[in-house]
Design an enzyme around this catalytic site. Structure first.
Site, PDB file in Angstrom:
ATOM      1  N   HIS A 133       0.831  -1.225   0.000  1.00 56.68           N
ATOM      2  CA  HIS A 133       0.000   0.000   0.000  1.00 56.68           C
ATOM      3  C   HIS A 133       0.862   1.270   0.000  1.00 56.68           C
ATOM      4  O   HIS A 133       0.434   2.307   0.476  1.00 56.68           O
ATOM      5  CB  HIS A 133      -0.950   0.047   1.204  1.00 56.68           C
ATOM      6  CG  HIS A 133      -1.702  -1.226   1.432  1.00 56.68           C
ATOM      7  ND1 HIS A 133      -2.946  -1.466   0.917  1.00 56.68           N
ATOM      8  CD2 HIS A 133      -1.357  -2.340   2.121  1.00 56.68           C
ATOM      9  CE1 HIS A 133      -3.354  -2.680   1.283  1.00 56.68           C
ATOM     10  NE2 HIS A 133      -2.398  -3.237   2.013  1.00 56.68           N
ATOM     11  N   SER A 182      15.640  21.448 -15.818  1.00 56.19           N
ATOM     12  CA  SER A 182      14.481  22.298 -16.047  1.00 56.19           C
ATOM     13  C   SER A 182      14.944  23.591 -16.694  1.00 56.19           C
ATOM     14  O   SER A 182      16.002  24.114 -16.352  1.00 56.19           O
ATOM     15  CB  SER A 182      13.787  22.585 -14.717  1.00 56.19           C
ATOM     16  OG  SER A 182      13.007  23.757 -14.812  1.00 56.19           O
ATOM     17  N   LYS A 207      16.910  22.101 -10.676  1.00 55.67           N
ATOM     18  CA  LYS A 207      16.239  20.817 -10.898  1.00 55.67           C
ATOM     19  C   LYS A 207      17.099  19.780 -11.621  1.00 55.67           C
ATOM     20  O   LYS A 207      17.875  20.082 -12.510  1.00 55.67           O
ATOM     21  CB  LYS A 207      14.966  21.021 -11.747  1.00 55.67           C
ATOM     22  CG  LYS A 207      13.801  21.653 -11.035  1.00 55.67           C
ATOM     23  CD  LYS A 207      13.244  20.853  -9.853  1.00 55.67           C
ATOM     24  CE  LYS A 207      12.621  19.527 -10.246  1.00 55.67           C
ATOM     25  NZ  LYS A 207      11.331  19.655 -10.899  1.00 55.67           N
TER      26      LYS A 207
END
Ligand code: ARG
Length: 458
Positions: free
Chosen positions: A165, A286, A292
């Site tokens: 999960h 980016s 980034k």
């Protein structure tokens, strides 16, 4: 690719019964040469085998067959050196090559199409093409499987949180996780091998649908082209594209697995997880955020799974309402097949770069593996081993966890644990799981060694 825009109806092999030239928009609409020229090598191989077989059977004169073969070989060189001018008016790769042959060797070229049709021709070309591509893909997959087994061995002692999960569940080793990926891809390889084996039969001789009255030797054509056997029914041989569907189905499954693996790499390399880092050379940046570094490669693998599923559905839909035998619908089989080949092969290649290259943050993974009461199951297991019914043991430990959570401490720092058992460290938890398929470092080392053998055996 060079195209000839001129309308050349006189060169159309089927032009004889037509009083009016094909409307130009219809020529454009029906042409496939823009994409099926990719089959030129298989188409030429198929024609060469056919011409040889016809000569051996006495259907063609040996000199004619030799001129045809030599002409086709020269055309192949022309195509490879960019000298072929593809003509949309000649529809497809088959008629373009045949017309080029007639231009080159004259009327002898017109004898090649004895005892065959474009229907058995295209069904043969496509099988030849897919067999080759699947063999190439299988080679790539084997390499990737090997990289996974090797990396799994290297990470046999690397503890990490195992999840269900997406919640921390029980400690595992990274090597074990990588071997889970190995199993997924090994089954994909099996599916590709199976579909390769099933498509390994030669349609040549089926002609349009009903076979031919010429004294052909279908076994010989099949042998010359490296097919395992001959397709057993002429109507089925020209009509069904289930082999393309099966390939796309196996590919869709493979892409589904690669996409799951990609998803995990994306998550793991996010600072929210910080399980791994991807190397700079496999990431992109980016254009606005200077700091980034993005995991675009696994993201694109995840994204590209969509187009392969799409191709599978296209082909199933293309096939489902076709009466026997060949229908022109089948011309639409090629682009989905080609794009599936390109996509799957590129994605496997990307994973072969990613698997050896990511850095596992072993210290952090070890720390996380000891967090969140992840060895609570081991505690309950000890009580059960001492004779307490497992459901009671589960409740006792769950209550202890609730108290530890309230106190904000690990289980082993609870004032009174009230049970006669020891809280396990994550390393001890995994070390106990030595059974086949278990996550213990020794079991993983053993499984990784076996994995390398299983790649070779299959
Ligand atoms: N370009 C066609 C295809 O891809 C070749 C077969 C054409 N056959 C025909 N009867 N029109 O299916």
């Amino acid at each position: 690719m060079r195209y000839n825009a001129r309308v050349s109806d006189s060169r159309k092999p089927w032009g004889g019964r037509f009083a009016a030239p094909t409307a130009v928009p219809v020529e454009q609409f029906t042409a496939s040469v823009g994409f099926d020229a990719r089959l030129y090598r298989q188409d030429i191989a198929c024609s060469i085998a056919h011409a040889r077989m016809l000569a051996e059977q006495g259907v063609l004169k040996v000199e004619d067959s030799q001129r045809i073969v030599a002409g086709l070989e020269e055309i192949r060189t022309d195509i490879e050196q960019g000298r072929m001018v593809w003509d949309v008016a000649l529809e497809d790769v088959h008629m373009n090559i045949e017309a080029a042959l007639r231009e080159r060797i004259g009327d002898t070229g017109a004898r090649l199409h004895t005892a065959r049709s474009r229907n058995d021709q295209v069904a043969t070309d496509l099988r030849l093409y897919l067999k080759e591509e699947i063999a190439g893909l299988l080679g790539q997959l084997e390499q990737l499987l090997e990289l996974l087994a090797v990396r799994a061995r290297e990470e046999a002692d690397t503890l990490m949180p195992g999840m269900t999960h997406l919640q921390y569940a029980q400690p595992v080793t990274l090597g074990h996780h990588l071997l889970a990926w190995f199993e997924m891809l090994l089954r994909d390889r099996g599916r590709l091998v199976d579909c390769h084996g099933r498509m390994d039969e030669c349609p040549l001789g089926a002609a349009a649908l009903a076979g031919t009255g010429f004294a052909i030797d279908r076994e010989r054509s099949a042998e010359l082209l490296g097919f395992a056997r001959v397709a057993q029914n002429s109507m089925d041989a020209v009509s069904d594209r289930d082999f393309c569907i099966e390939f796309c189905s196996a590919s869709a499954m493979l892409m589904m697995h690669l996409s799951r693996m990609a998803e995990e790499l994306v998550l793991w390399s996010s600072p929210a997880f910080a399980f791994i880092s991807l190397p700079d050379e496999l990431c992109t940046g980016s254009s606005i955020m200077p700091q980034k570094k993005n995991p675009d490669v696994p993201e694109l693998v995840r994204g590209k799974s969509g187009r392969v599923y799409g191709h599978l559905v296209s082909l199933l839909t293309l096939m489902k309402a076709q009466p026997l035998t060949y229908n022109r619908d089948n011309q639409e089989d090629k682009e989905p097949v080609f794009d599936t080949v390109d996509t799957v092969r590129a994605c496997v290649q990307m994973f072969a770069l990613l698997i050896p290259a990511f850095t596992a943050h072993r210290e952090r993974l070890r720390e996380l593996a000891g967090s969140e009461y992840m060895t609570a199951t081991d505690l309950a297991d000890q009580l059960a081993a001492q004779g307490m019914p497992f459901r009671d043991a589960h409740r006792v430990v769950a209550q202890a966890v609730a108290r530890a959570m309230a106190a904000g401490c690990p289980l082993d720092q609870l004032e009174s644990l009230e049970v006669d058992a020891a809280v396990l460290a994550p390393a001890d938890s995994v070390r106990a799981r030595t059974h086949t398929g278990g996550t213990a470092p020794d079991a993983v080392r053993h499984a990784a060694a076996q994995a390398l053998e299983r790649i070779r055996d299959a």
